[in-house]
Design a protein around this motif. Structure first.
Motif, PDB file in Angstrom:
ATOM      1  N   VAL A 158      -6.230 -11.986  26.179  1.00  0.00           N
ATOM      2  CA  VAL A 158      -6.612 -10.207  25.390  1.00  0.00           C
ATOM      3  C   VAL A 158      -5.197 -10.226  24.330  1.00  0.00           C
ATOM      4  N   ALA A 159      -5.320  -9.879  23.115  1.00  0.00           N
ATOM      5  CA  ALA A 159      -4.827  -9.723  22.093  1.00  0.00           C
ATOM      6  C   ALA A 159      -5.156  -8.845  21.115  1.00  0.00           C
ATOM      7  N   ASN A 160      -4.398  -7.923  20.252  1.00  0.00           N
ATOM      8  CA  ASN A 160      -4.464  -7.650  18.577  1.00  0.00           C
ATOM      9  C   ASN A 160      -4.374  -8.521  17.512  1.00  0.00           C
ATOM     10  N   PRO A 161      -5.268  -9.079  17.015  1.00  0.00           N
ATOM     11  CA  PRO A 161      -6.605  -8.438  17.582  1.00  0.00           C
ATOM     12  C   PRO A 161      -8.045  -9.529  17.856  1.00  0.00           C
ATOM     13  N   ALA A 162      -8.324  -9.290  18.061  1.00  0.00           N
ATOM     14  CA  ALA A 162      -9.451  -9.716  19.783  1.00  0.00           C
ATOM     15  C   ALA A 162     -10.610 -10.898  19.311  1.00  0.00           C
ATOM     16  N   ASN A 163     -11.614 -10.372  18.566  1.00  0.00           N
ATOM     17  CA  ASN A 163     -12.066 -11.251  17.652  1.00  0.00           C
ATOM     18  C   ASN A 163     -11.371 -12.301  17.247  1.00  0.00           C
ATOM     19  N   THR A 164     -10.860 -12.184  16.408  1.00  0.00           N
ATOM     20  CA  THR A 164     -10.340 -12.984  15.067  1.00  0.00           C
ATOM     21  C   THR A 164      -8.741 -13.922  16.470  1.00  0.00           C
ATOM     22  N   ASN A 165      -8.059 -13.248  16.770  1.00  0.00           N
ATOM     23  CA  ASN A 165      -7.704 -14.150  17.843  1.00  0.00           C
ATOM     24  C   ASN A 165      -7.762 -15.338  18.582  1.00  0.00           C
ATOM     25  N   ALA A 166      -9.041 -15.182  18.934  1.00  0.00           N
ATOM     26  CA  ALA A 166     -10.083 -16.123  20.098  1.00  0.00           C
ATOM     27  C   ALA A 166      -9.921 -17.347  18.544  1.00  0.00           C
ATOM     28  N   LEU A 167     -10.314 -16.938  18.086  1.00  0.00           N
ATOM     29  CA  LEU A 167     -11.088 -17.805  15.962  1.00  0.00           C
ATOM     30  C   LEU A 167      -9.590 -19.071  16.013  1.00  0.00           C
ATOM     31  N   ILE A 168      -8.544 -18.532  16.072  1.00  0.00           N
ATOM     32  CA  ILE A 168      -7.274 -18.452  16.418  1.00  0.00           C
ATOM     33  C   ILE A 168      -7.404 -19.572  17.274  1.00  0.00           C
ATOM     34  N   LEU A 169      -7.363 -19.249  18.145  1.00  0.00           N
ATOM     35  CA  LEU A 169      -7.871 -19.948  19.642  1.00  0.00           C
ATOM     36  C   LEU A 169      -7.837 -21.055  19.789  1.00  0.00           C
ATOM     37  N   GLN A 346     -18.134  -6.718   8.161  1.00  0.00           N
ATOM     38  CA  GLN A 346     -17.035  -6.770   7.400  1.00  0.00           C
ATOM     39  C   GLN A 346     -15.356  -6.836   8.268  1.00  0.00           C
ATOM     40  N   GLU A 347     -15.649  -6.442   8.575  1.00  0.00           N
ATOM     41  CA  GLU A 347     -14.255  -5.916   9.211  1.00  0.00           C
ATOM     42  C   GLU A 347     -14.033  -7.563   9.273  1.00  0.00           C
ATOM     43  N   LYS A 352     -10.988 -12.394   9.985  1.00  0.00           N
ATOM     44  CA  LYS A 352     -10.492 -13.326   9.665  1.00  0.00           C
ATOM     45  C   LYS A 352      -9.555 -14.423   8.728  1.00  0.00           C
ATOM     46  N   THR A 353     -10.002 -13.826   7.666  1.00  0.00           N
ATOM     47  CA  THR A 353      -9.409 -14.045   6.343  1.00  0.00           C
ATOM     48  C   THR A 353      -8.099 -14.068   6.685  1.00  0.00           C
TER      49      THR A 353
END
Length: 360
Positions: A158-169, A346-347, A352-353
């Motif tokens: 759980v974190a802000n921004p969630a979706n993108t943090n999953a990519l970092i993980l 798009q967001e 992600k970028t």
């Protein structure tokens, strides 16, 4: 023969969401009413006294399936032997901070946490993330093997921004399969169900198959085009029963999108109770399955379904069985919805970028 206890780690356990979540776990709402648990609670040293108070309350509540409580400020002691880890704690946005500043802080946290998961999590570790208005960061990791769940491990972040943090993980925990990384949009899903049930003045359990598409942000798209309501004469489409497309295409969507902010304005605190409950719902359905004919919303790695760019973690309608999720296929997407799906994609691409620029 009684089941072996599952060790559940909750970090930041003295905080608001931790305080709401641990009794739900201890009561069996997350893993089942007949699954014994041992709670491992971790927090920072300044919160040690409050953490001990939470432990005292858990003991006083006398939960039948709670077989032990460890309350500590030592991360090694907290993590030793755990099957489920819920890590809460992140960097909140402060006055004067730019979006990239917050992103950079939390990317650093995720890099460190991902490295730890890479070293210590089970090979089949599953991950899901959820944004909570930028205030908190949580990981839930089911580590180890238990035939009761038909999976070896599972992680919720759980974190802000969630979706993108999953990519970092995923970037820093490459051994975790893409299928095992998800984003928690169940809170938004449940909010949509609640709004429809209130509008129609019926039980929320009679409403099913709403969809949250895209990002866990104000661009998410709460969609009722395929949702139904159980009536005495059978299932009826939500749009038919509401009979107000203007409301469904405007106020309903913005209410769900902005519900968290509305709760903060009313409570002066974030939505800890509903967030904790939704996390339990997410895990329970992922592990134990979704009812026949029913789907839920989960942010998952896009495979290109519904023309969503591959490689984003994007919220789709999914069904779950045997610890695995599958995107519901073949749903019709009208022009109004197509624009909404593309806007939130798009967001996510822009996030992600930005996130990957913080990695360099």
């Amino acid at each position: 023969m009684s089941k072996e206890a599952i060790r559940v780690l909750v970090t930041g356990a003295a905080g608001q969401i931790g305080y709401a979540l641990v009794p739900m776990v201890a009561r069996g709402i997350m893993l089942g009413p007949d699954q014994p648990v041992i709670l491992h609670m971790l927090d920072i040293p300044p919160a040690a006294e409050a953490l001990n108070g939470v432990k005292m309350e858990l003991v006083d509540a006398a939960f039948p399936i709670l077989k032990g409580v460890v309350a500590t400020t030592d991360v090694v002691e907290a993590c030793t032997g755990v099957n489920v880890a819920v890590m809460v704690g992140g960097f909140p946005r402060k006055e004067g901070m730019e979006r990239k500043d917050v992103m950079s802080k939390n990317v650093s946290i995720y890099k460190a946490q991902a490295s730890a998961l890479e070293k210590h999590a089970a090979p089949n570790c599953k991950v899901t993330t959820h944004q909570l208005h930028g205030f908190l960061l949580r990981f839930i990791c089911l580590i180890g093997s238990n035939s009761y769940f038909a999976i070896r491990s599972q992680v919720v972040v759980v974190a802000n921004p969630a979706n993108t943090n999953a990519l970092i993980l995923k970037e820093y925990a490459p051994s975790i399969p893409e299928k095992n990384i998800t984003c928690l949009t169940r809170l938004d899903h449940n909010r949509a169900l609640g709004q429809i049930s209130e509008r129609l003045k019926l039980q929320v359990s009679d409403v099913k198959n709403v969809i949250i598409w895209g990002n866990h942000s104000s661009t998410q798209y709460p969609d009722v085009n395929h949702a139904t309501v159980k009536t005495s004469s059978g299932e009826k489409p939500v749009r038919q029963l509401v009979a107000d497309d203007t409301w469904l295409n405007s106020e309903f969507i913005t209410t769900v999108q902005q519900r968290g902010a509305a709760i903060i304005k009313a409570r002066k605190f974030s939505s800890a109770l509903s967030a904790a409950s939704s996390a339990c719902d997410h895990i329970r359905n992922w592990v134990l399955g979704t009812p026949e004919g029913t789907w839920v919303s989960m942010g998952v790695y896009s495979d290109g379904s519904y023309n969503v760019p591959k490689g984003l973690i994007y919220s789709f309608p999914v069904t779950c069985k045997n610890g695995e999720w599958s995107i519901v296929q073949g749903l019709s997407i009208d022009e109004f919805s197509r624009k909404k799906l593309d806007l939130t994609a798009q967001e996510l691409s822009e996030e992600k970028t930005l996130a990957y620029s913080c990695l360099s």
